[in-house]
Design a protein around this motif. Structure first.
Motif, PDB file in Angstrom:
ATOM      1  N   ASP A 152      -1.624   3.115 -11.689  1.00  0.00           N
ATOM      2  CA  ASP A 152      -2.517   3.254 -10.394  1.00  0.00           C
ATOM      3  C   ASP A 152      -1.440   4.101  -9.423  1.00  0.00           C
ATOM      4  O   ASP A 152      -1.240   3.464  -8.528  1.00  0.00           O
ATOM      5  N   MET A 153      -0.934   5.248  -9.571  1.00  0.00           N
ATOM      6  CA  MET A 153      -0.269   5.854  -8.987  1.00  0.00           C
ATOM      7  C   MET A 153      -1.063   6.493  -7.727  1.00  0.00           C
ATOM      8  O   MET A 153      -2.228   6.797  -7.509  1.00  0.00           O
ATOM      9  N   ARG A 154      -0.498   6.300  -6.346  1.00  0.00           N
ATOM     10  CA  ARG A 154      -1.322   6.841  -5.214  1.00  0.00           C
ATOM     11  C   ARG A 154      -0.469   8.045  -4.703  1.00  0.00           C
ATOM     12  O   ARG A 154       0.632   8.130  -4.548  1.00  0.00           O
ATOM     13  N   ALA A 210       7.436   7.432  -8.971  1.00  0.00           N
ATOM     14  CA  ALA A 210       7.025   6.585  -9.875  1.00  0.00           C
ATOM     15  C   ALA A 210       8.024   6.599 -10.973  1.00  0.00           C
ATOM     16  O   ALA A 210       8.421   5.306 -11.580  1.00  0.00           O
ATOM     17  N   LYS A 217       0.801  -1.052   0.119  1.00  0.00           N
ATOM     18  CA  LYS A 217      -0.186  -0.003   0.107  1.00  0.00           C
ATOM     19  C   LYS A 217       1.047   1.222  -0.208  1.00  0.00           C
ATOM     20  O   LYS A 217       0.516   2.207  -0.518  1.00  0.00           O
ATOM     21  N   MET A 271       3.054   3.462  -6.724  1.00  0.00           N
ATOM     22  CA  MET A 271       2.088   3.076  -7.943  1.00  0.00           C
ATOM     23  C   MET A 271       1.943   1.689  -7.629  1.00  0.00           C
ATOM     24  O   MET A 271       2.825   0.916  -7.237  1.00  0.00           O
ATOM     25  N   ALA A 272       1.081   0.874  -8.363  1.00  0.00           N
ATOM     26  CA  ALA A 272       0.660  -0.466  -8.498  1.00  0.00           C
ATOM     27  C   ALA A 272       1.506  -1.159  -9.169  1.00  0.00           C
ATOM     28  O   ALA A 272       1.992  -2.407  -9.342  1.00  0.00           O
ATOM     29  N   LEU A 273       1.950  -0.432 -10.710  1.00  0.00           N
ATOM     30  CA  LEU A 273       2.899  -1.071 -11.505  1.00  0.00           C
ATOM     31  C   LEU A 273       4.140  -1.392 -10.928  1.00  0.00           C
ATOM     32  O   LEU A 273       4.584  -0.508 -10.296  1.00  0.00           O
ATOM     33  N   ASP A 274       4.870  -2.318 -11.358  1.00  0.00           N
ATOM     34  CA  ASP A 274       6.153  -2.658 -10.900  1.00  0.00           C
ATOM     35  C   ASP A 274       7.012  -2.579 -12.063  1.00  0.00           C
ATOM     36  O   ASP A 274       7.528  -3.448 -12.604  1.00  0.00           O
ATOM     37  N   ALA A 275       7.397  -1.127 -12.375  1.00  0.00           N
ATOM     38  CA  ALA A 275       8.208  -0.870 -13.707  1.00  0.00           C
ATOM     39  C   ALA A 275       9.575  -1.150 -13.273  1.00  0.00           C
ATOM     40  O   ALA A 275      10.319  -1.068 -14.307  1.00  0.00           O
ATOM     41  N   ALA A 320      -3.418   6.822 -14.152  1.00  0.00           N
ATOM     42  CA  ALA A 320      -4.597   5.953 -14.386  1.00  0.00           C
ATOM     43  C   ALA A 320      -3.736   4.745 -14.635  1.00  0.00           C
ATOM     44  O   ALA A 320      -4.181   3.527 -13.902  1.00  0.00           O
ATOM     45  N   ALA A 321      -3.052   4.554 -15.655  1.00  0.00           N
ATOM     46  CA  ALA A 321      -2.335   3.242 -16.001  1.00  0.00           C
ATOM     47  C   ALA A 321      -1.678   2.710 -15.013  1.00  0.00           C
ATOM     48  O   ALA A 321      -1.448   1.398 -14.916  1.00  0.00           O
TER      49      ALA A 321
END
Lengths: 223, 223, 223, 223, 223, 223
Positions: A178-180, A42, A4, A8-12, A175-176
């Motif tokens: 999923d940045m928090r 991010a 959490k 971001m959700a993405l693991d770049a 959006a792509a």
């Protein structure tokens, strides 16, 4: 660190070893804001991408312009409202509250600038930014002419467009991926104007509670 | 009283002499909230219209239901976010923050519920409410079935629909009449969760500064 | 120089004296393409803005990535097709024709990628890019998951999003400023594949006829 | 009673034992119309919900207003046409036919009010109602001003908005619950105007054939 | 013959034995264009359908009219651009290039006619055609009046509408059947205006390479 | 004859002297329906246009097909409902009522086919027709596959598409020309199914009252 708290959700990829300029910028963020904005965290997996993003964002939002810095933040938020971008509405909503020294003005931009009784100049500015966001294919000379009639120069029109266009980009990145947003933004400039000092600023904020605790509490109530 | 302090732009007529039941309801608002919500003040030109609105709103938001009160407020805000309703996002955004005991949860509902990592039940609930808002003509048995699969009874589905439909009404009343939210809502439950008491509640708030002063200050900064 | 030959309708100011790095980039364009793309000429009124744009565009379209350069151009064109951006469809349409070595593939991307019988990987890639363009507020984990299922890594997803988001920005700049594509793009890689060399490239093209003559001829015919 | 004769698809619960006022209202419906409208039957699982709905609907459609009752029905139908609500188009389409004494006028409202050659007052009224339905977030002072220019008072504007907003609510309830209109509505005021009495009214209609028979016949023909 | 060379994806049946008139029309196509357009090949499974389509298309695009043939092609392409129809953008894009004698004019119509700096007459013509395409339900007398003001007669308005409406039909047939344009169209009138003869025409083109080869090459590059 | 009785608002020219085939068709209409449909009267200023329209319409709606004539009328109405076409909803709404022998079935198609509890075959058929109407650019192989799964052959798919596409054309012609439906359609097959003969048909209807009288009466009531 739990999932959490990731920016971001993405693991770049893992954070890159930052180049000197990027490192200096992060240091400046920590000094001025008390934290590094998660959008920068991010991008931090790649020095070149991070640098390009910082250069463009800084020039647009802080460089010379016929638009005030508040006006540029208003465009950022009005565009993000159309695109329902949680990250940008949180961070730039805070920026509008802070630059306007008025929490309510920030809420108005987040919700619907048409409810804000803006002066004609700013109304025309946001009408253009939103039309450019919703129907870029329908922009015509008449739209530019409306801005000139409201007192903007062609260079100003470039700046309105550039800020609106930039947030159409970042809204989509957020959006792509999923940045928090950093949680501090939620608590920035929420006080009554009357009790605020004449030059409001974001105070460094001590670490907020873990999300785990928050989730637990919320579940309890939502039951 | 200046124009800015009127509950709405529309001049639907002077406040009616309130009937006993409406008067009692206003008194209860003042006692519990510290003020009468402007949407009620807007309806107060006519006792019958005010009564019908109060009856319906109260039953939907506070009556018996398989949905928690927080969930009903979440629907109100998610619908108002689609419709960009400044009045409802302000007042019901405050209600979500208060009922969740979590300012960030309120912001998430205002901005975009899809960013909120909701449990499947609440995700399905808001997906339905938003589909009903955006494309009422496309609702089919499959949409109802998705709610049943997420654990809702048919009576729950009625309640989800009824709350979503009601805010599709009030969002439009607020837009058509240009209703202005009571300023107190902006400042409700903005504190960190950690420092909040276990049973958060809205404290009566002393009169905020006049809008005139706010506007003056804003103009100064926006220059 | 007539108005028609200006890179854009907006008069954002005279060209700046270019800094060394920007000057070198323009020289490289002239050497490789035979001309400076008008989007760069449009940004040339300000060295900082030009630099940031070049850095970002170059990294996205030519930097390391799990996406081929052709795939990145396909995203650029599919996004620009949704936004009906004349500048980007002309310039990046040419780039797709060139990188694919196939004029028809470029036309398909300009018109509608769904008609192109793409392999599942590229179909998924463009579905995501177009959804991000049309409904950024509706992107969910399921959309990212669809890309992973099609074989993309999270880093690839970042790149797909970053290219799609970037053209959502530039499409809007081109629309707002009324940018006009260099005429050479229209004539790039229009030959049959059979007669094309194995490594197609853009040949420098001698100056096309003035627009005035073109307009005269068109009027004559349109009568 | 077969499933097809239920007032809605949703099973919100058995009919409540009606309170005296609700019971009296149902009796009045049976006396005046020959039946209880299914939307009321749908709400009848709960006395409070039924009462609030009746109070609001009755005040809006039959209470004092600067709008004629026919005009209010026209708004109901124009809104329901945008939302493609079968229940409301059937029941309020019948109401327009009846109040106008003109079957064709009802059809025009159901199909597209723009084809109806309406007087400017009613055209402006429906333009506002439809804009409020489609784009509530875009309503501005200019929209209210257009109504004032067409001769409406601010109180009239409230009424136009209130009726339009109410049907944006009921359209969504009907869609969510899959409400089925009483079959009698389909047959109300379908005669030529010439042969109609000067004061048209809905005659009680003997029970229509069962749906089962209808379905059988339809299948036979549709083959 | 491989699947890729079929005029459409749908298998509506084997080609009919053509009636004399249809056969003569196909012969004329081969003589004038060097090939039979695939849309006709698609309809060729049924003589009656083919005949009706040819009669209507020929009358609209080549019959007497106050609109030039180029203007009719411009409408065809502007409508097809809204509908993103690959078949019609390819074939009628070629027709605009040919009739205008200007490749760039064809590209402008395919991409976005608003970027084309059209004379007011043609701008009004395409504005109407596109409004009719996007929002047929919103056409009003004011829209017709705008065309009259731009110099069009009522008969011209019929023709503008008829061409726009026809391509709203064919765009949908091409989409539903997945029609593939003859490859020759891609290569028609792609030369510089300066080197083009005064009366440009489509030269018969020798068979292009098989798609199989193209696909192989593309895959190699796309890697 | 007053303006209101003209078949359309547009003045495309005086009726042509009809060629023998067109004349015969008009005679057949008068014999079978009791009148010439106004859409044909609208096209009657030009024999070629009228002939092409009749040929195409007749083949589509009455020719050989795997779709029943009722199903084809259902498509016509479902498409016209999306496009809110008053002319087509009136005339083809009547046709559905007549062919189904069920007034209520016609109303369902006019209002919203999703409320009609259709068998899966017809539901899939109309889902495709409406998707093709709303988003022709998004049709993909999966959409065709859904129809095949519902039992349709590829030839059937052609016919579904052809009828849907045709009404996307005529809806736009009716909107652009402001066509007015023959008043008789409003009164066709409005009786209860129970009292209808087994083979319902349109009876010739004596001339309805002048619109002038209707308008007078309506004004009186609407006051």
């Amino acid at each position: 660190m739990t999932v959490k708290n990731k920016p971001m959700a993405l693991d770049a990829g893992p954070p890159a070893k930052l180049d000197a300029d990027n490192q200096a910028y992060f240091a400046k963020c920590r000094e001025k804001l008390g934290f590094v904005p998660n959008v920068l965290a991010a991008y931090a997996f790649d020095n070149a991408k991070l640098r390009a993003f910082i250069l463009m964002a800084d020039d647009l939002m802080l460089g010379d312009s016929g638009l005030s810095k508040l006006e540029r933040e208003m465009i950022a938020v009005a565009v993000s409202s159309v695109n329902h971008c949680h990250y940008c509405l949180t961070s730039h909503g805070a920026a509008v509250r802070q630059r306007a020294g008025d929490p309510e003005h920030g809420e108005l931009m987040v919700h619907n600038y048409r409810a804000a009784n803006l002066p004609p100049r700013q109304k025309a500015m946001l009408d253009f930014a939103v039309q450019l966001t919703e129907h870029p294919d329908k922009i015509e000379e008449a739209d530019r002419q409306a801005l000139r009639k409201a007192g903007f120069t062609d260079r100003d029109i470039w700046d309105i467009a550039a800020v609106a266009a930039f947030y159409n980009m970042t809204n989509r990145m957020a959006a792509a991926a999923d940045m928090r947003p950093n949680r501090e933004y939620h608590y920035t400039v929420r006080q009554h104007m009357d009790v605020m000092s004449e030059s409001p600023r974001v105070l460094p904020i001590k670490a907020p509670p873990t999300n785990r605790a928050a989730a637990r509490r919320r579940r309890g109530k939502a039951g």
